[in-house]
Design a protein around this motif. Structure first.
Motif, PDB file in Angstrom:
ATOM      1  N   GLN A 150       0.847  -1.195   0.000  1.00  0.00           N
ATOM      2  CA  GLN A 150       0.000   0.000   0.000  1.00  0.00           C
ATOM      3  C   GLN A 150       0.884   1.247   0.000  1.00  0.00           C
ATOM      4  O   GLN A 150       1.984   1.247   0.549  1.00  0.00           O
ATOM      5  CB  GLN A 150      -0.911   0.005   1.223  1.00  0.00           C
ATOM      6  CG  GLN A 150      -1.872  -1.161   1.275  1.00  0.00           C
ATOM      7  CD  GLN A 150      -2.567  -1.248   2.618  1.00  0.00           C
ATOM      8  OE1 GLN A 150      -2.261  -0.507   3.539  1.00  0.00           O
ATOM      9  NE2 GLN A 150      -3.500  -2.168   2.727  1.00  0.00           N
ATOM     10  N   ARG A 151       0.359   2.295  -0.581  1.00  0.00           N
ATOM     11  CA  ARG A 151       1.121   3.551  -0.638  1.00  0.00           C
ATOM     12  C   ARG A 151       1.061   4.269   0.699  1.00  0.00           C
ATOM     13  O   ARG A 151       0.030   4.277   1.371  1.00  0.00           O
ATOM     14  CB  ARG A 151       0.571   4.433  -1.749  1.00  0.00           C
ATOM     15  CG  ARG A 151       0.802   3.859  -3.132  1.00  0.00           C
ATOM     16  CD  ARG A 151       0.336   4.810  -4.202  1.00  0.00           C
ATOM     17  NE  ARG A 151       1.010   6.093  -4.095  1.00  0.00           N
ATOM     18  CZ  ARG A 151       0.704   7.156  -4.847  1.00  0.00           C
ATOM     19  NH1 ARG A 151      -0.263   7.062  -5.748  1.00  0.00           N
ATOM     20  NH2 ARG A 151       1.342   8.277  -4.703  1.00  0.00           N
ATOM     21  N   ALA A 204       1.386  12.357  -0.826  1.00  0.00           N
ATOM     22  CA  ALA A 204       0.141  11.618  -1.080  1.00  0.00           C
ATOM     23  C   ALA A 204      -1.075  12.503  -0.818  1.00  0.00           C
ATOM     24  O   ALA A 204      -2.053  12.460  -1.571  1.00  0.00           O
ATOM     25  CB  ALA A 204       0.089  10.373  -0.202  1.00  0.00           C
TER      26      ALA A 204
END
Length: 448
Positions: free
Chosen positions: A79-80, A86
């Motif tokens: 997952q980022r 972000a």
């Protein structure tokens, strides 16, 4: 002939046989009522489900959680991370109204002689109103606040008096949220090095009880909660340190806190422009590798069931209206047989085929309009009875039960029903009207 004269003549002809006209209109009333009430049940189901879901969180909100890594996980499946970059990327997605990153930390708390646990969430104070926060008492946070906080409506239930329950907390009793307003709450944080810090928080507002999503948390300026979180993570390799001592009931945290040196937020709140955008944004974030959820994601299943229900119930109502259409056609054909001499005279004196056709179509349309209008009125009455008695039994005992309706008639449904009933009357009159214009005047005068 002028349109006004045709309408007056159509209305006069319609009531020559009052009993037959009333029975025909009654069929349209029943058909219109059936289709409106049946469709309103499906609409009411969706809206009731939405309101129930909104008690647990806004349908316009998307929550993005921090990334987690697991042993043996491939780079593609990771997952980022929820970093500043972000957050900037999330803000650029179409339909995003506002984004607030958040840190969270939990610790033992004291309120006078009471003790308990607080989950403290740090968010951007400038975005609170856009994030559907609303205060019942006191005020919202502002950007100049430091250790001022706003508390959820059920935070007071996290506290108990150890003198009254010396062994452990057996059950919670609902408290008065105003007991927290303008009070100072001390929160003790402990890190892995067994170092303690006590923070004194001033409660300046109590959030609305309408939403349970924020009911158990305390919200503070993000910069202060970041400092608290950084302290609690000192000496930790991962996870969260809970202060030792008495065993108490604590609310479940959405996700564990990041480890020391992990430069990402605990989660982010994303406000979409509307529900449709919330579903789109939630899916878009998952496609980009983020861990995102939304209450609106659950609507697809509800709406699918509602559409199936509306199709079945609407079909039953449409059959009833079809029977009414047959009744209109029969009434108009009978009217033609009784008025052959009148039709012949109209042709002899120069009435065009268009005038005769318009006259009979106007009569059938009037039946549809009158029946549809009265059917809509009856639909409102039946909908009121369904909500008052059936709905009251179904949602009895639920919080905010007066908000829920099992039958809901929106304005577009009324317009649809009126146009549909008038269209049924118009279509039902086409065949009788064409028969009328085909009558031979000489034969009609001879046999009339």
């Amino acid at each position: 002939m002028k349109s006004y004269d045709l309408l007056v003549l159509a209305n006069r002809n319609l009531w020559r046989r009052k009993g037959r006209t009333i029975l025909t209109i009654l069929g349209v009333i029943i058909g219109t009522t059936a289709i409106v009430v049946m469709l309103s049940l499906g609409i009411g189901l969706v809206e009731s489900q939405k309101k129930q879901m909104e008690q647990w969180g806004s349908l316009n909100m998307v929550r993005v959680y921090q990334a987690h890594s697991y042993p043996g996980e491939s780079e593609e499946s990771k997952q980022r991370k929820l970093t500043d970059e972000a957050i900037a990327e999330i803000k650029s997605i179409e339909g995003v109204l506002a984004v607030s990153p958040a840190y969270e930390v939990g610790g033992e708390a004291k309120l006078g002689n009471k003790t308990g646990y607080l989950q403290i969430i740090g968010i951007d104070a400038a975005t609170m109103e856009l994030m559907d926060f609303d205060v019942d008492y006191g005020r919202m946070l502002n950007t100049s606040d430091q250790y001022n906080v706003v508390a959820g409506s059920r935070v007071i239930d996290n506290f108990y008096d150890p003198r009254q329950q010396p062994d452990r907390v057996k059950e919670w009793e609902e408290g008065d949220p105003l007991e927290l307003l303008d009070k100072r709450v001390s929160v003790t944080l402990m890190n892995q090095r067994q170092q303690k810090r006590i923070y004194s928080l001033n409660v300046v507002g109590i959030l609305s009880a309408k939403s349970l999503e924020y009911a158990w948390s305390v919200f503070a300026p993000i910069k202060e909660v970041k400092k608290m979180r950084d302290f609690s993570l000192q000496g930790m390799q991962g996870g969260q340190a809970f202060p030792p001592g008495k065993e108490i009931a604590v609310p479940e945290l959405p996700r564990e806190l990041p480890s020391k040196g992990d430069d990402q937020y605990s989660f982010a709140l994303v406000r979409a422009q509307d529900v449709s955008y919330a579903k789109y944004i939630s899916q878009e974030l998952r496609d980009r590798g983020f861990n995102a959820t939304s209450m609106a994601d659950n609507l697809d299943g509800i709406e699918h069931v509602a559409r199936q229900m509306q199709a079945v119930l609407g079909g039953i109502g449409a059959i009833t209206l079809l029977v009414a259409a047959i009744g209109i056609t029969n009434t108009m054909i009978m009217s033609i047989y009784e008025r052959t001499r009148e039709i012949a005279i109209m042709k002899v004196v120069g009435a065009s085929f268009a005038d005769i056709r318009t006259l009979f179509l106007a009569e059938s349309s009037l039946i549809g309009i009158i029946g549809g209008t009265l059917g809509i009125g009856l639909s409102y009455f039946l909908s009121y009875l369904l909500n008052k008695y059936v709905g009251a039994m179904m949602f009895s005992g639920m919080e905010g039960e007066n908000m829920f309706q099992i039958s809901l008639i929106p304005p577009w449904l009324i317009l649809f029903a009126l146009i549909f009933s008038m269209g049924i009357g118009l279509i039902s009159g086409l065949y009788p009207a064409n028969r009328a214009i085909k009558l031979d005047p000489i034969d009609a005068m001879r046999n009339g």
